[in-house]
Design an enzyme around this catalytic site. Structure first.
Site, mmCIF file in Angstrom:
data_model
loop_
_atom_site.group_PDB
_atom_site.id
_atom_site.type_symbol
_atom_site.label_atom_id
_atom_site.label_comp_id
_atom_site.label_asym_id
_atom_site.label_seq_id
_atom_site.Cartn_x
_atom_site.Cartn_y
_atom_site.Cartn_z
ATOM 1 N N ASP A 181 87.056 49.224 64.196
ATOM 2 C CA ASP A 181 85.672 48.753 64.202
ATOM 3 C C ASP A 181 85.501 47.674 63.135
ATOM 4 O O ASP A 181 86.277 47.604 62.178
ATOM 5 C CB ASP A 181 84.715 49.908 63.899
ATOM 6 C CG ASP A 181 84.776 50.985 64.968
ATOM 7 O OD1 ASP A 181 85.138 50.657 66.113
ATOM 8 O OD2 ASP A 181 84.458 52.140 64.645
HETATM 9 N N1 URA Z 1 87.808 55.600 64.935
HETATM 10 C C1 URA Z 1 86.623 54.995 64.724
HETATM 11 O O1 URA Z 1 85.582 55.603 64.893
HETATM 12 N N2 URA Z 1 86.633 53.720 64.337
HETATM 13 C C2 URA Z 1 87.768 53.008 64.096
HETATM 14 O O2 URA Z 1 87.687 51.848 63.715
HETATM 15 C C3 URA Z 1 88.978 53.655 64.312
HETATM 16 C C4 URA Z 1 88.984 54.944 64.733
#
Ligand code: URA
Length: 237
Positions: free
Chosen positions: A103
């Site tokens: 993310d």
């Molecule tokens: N899980 C998440 O919620 N976000 C990420 O960036 C990676 C794994």
């Protein structure tokens, strides 16, 4: 392989740009300045240099990045900076991409490569490649959180693979945890914590498959994988 193709492949520029370098006599092959772009070279055996710096031919490139927040794990974006934008000009190739998505606000280990087959293997749900995250989450966590993670939470009507959670520091209001998952569903870690009544405040990936985030790799920086890391990745994923 043609010399101009080789020079382009190792990152010296477009075919047109490398022609200029050749004309200037900046390229040597086995000690001799070469000006013709079309000559054939052996990319593995010939000693090819630019301004006396040896040019190494690599079939694929592998970079490990400590992704900063606010940068997208994508190749291009009209608005935000991407992890590919963080590459220096001499490392940039137009076929490089990040393996999987973190993310925008997630930091940590990201592999950048142009080896599509390897990426496919690392991301395949069938392979159960381990991803380890360090997270700061809202506390307190339910007392049976380990069992809930271990038995496979239900997400979008599907049972998740068993996940491992270790509490590193319990500050009650905030809990510092390490989580290991073997899938990569959309916002998976964040949604797992929501399912147990918590919330992720900070998320950092610290390992993926055989790769571990090096402690000396500062956030926002990257380096090529060492030969040892590359071997581990190619043999054991
Ligand atoms: N899980 C998440 O919620 N976000 C990420 O960036 C990676 C794994």
């Amino acid at each position: 392989m043609r010399l101009d193709k080789f020079l382009s492949h190792v990152g010296l520029g477009s075919r047109k740009e490398v022609k200029v370098l050749l004309k200037k006599g900046k390229i040597t092959v086995n000690g001799q300045a070469i000006k013709q772009p079309q000559i054939n070279v052996n990319e593995y055996d010939d000693d090819i240099r630019f301004d006396d710096e040896v040019l190494v031919y690599r079939l694929h490139d592998y970079f490990i990045m400590n992704k900063p927040a606010d940068v997208l794990s994508a190749t291009v974006d009209a608005v935000d900076a991407t992890v590919i934008d963080l590459l220096q000009d001499n490392d940039y190739r137009d076929n490089l991409f990040p393996v999987g998505r973190l993310d925008k606000d997630t930091t940590g280990l990201l592999l950048i490569t142009n080896n599509g087959q390897l990426a496919h293997q690392l991301l395949s749900p069938k392979r159960h490649v381990k991803k380890v995250y360090r997270a700061l989450v809202k506390g307190p966590l339910p007392s049976d959180v380990e069992e809930q993670f271990q038995s496979g939470l239900m997400l979008d009507g599907e049972q998740l693979q068993p996940a491992l959670i270790t509490v590193l520091n319990n500050y009650q209001e905030e809990v510092d945890v390490e989580v290991t998952i073997t899938e990569g569903k959309y916002h998976q870690v964040k949604r797992m914590f929501e399912l147990v009544g918590s919330k992720v405040y900070q998320l950092e990936r610290i390992a993926m498959g055989p790769l571990t985030l090096p402690s000396d790799l500062e956030r926002g920086t990257y380096r090529r994988l060492t030969l040892e890391e590359e071997q581990l990745l190619l043999n054991k994923n």
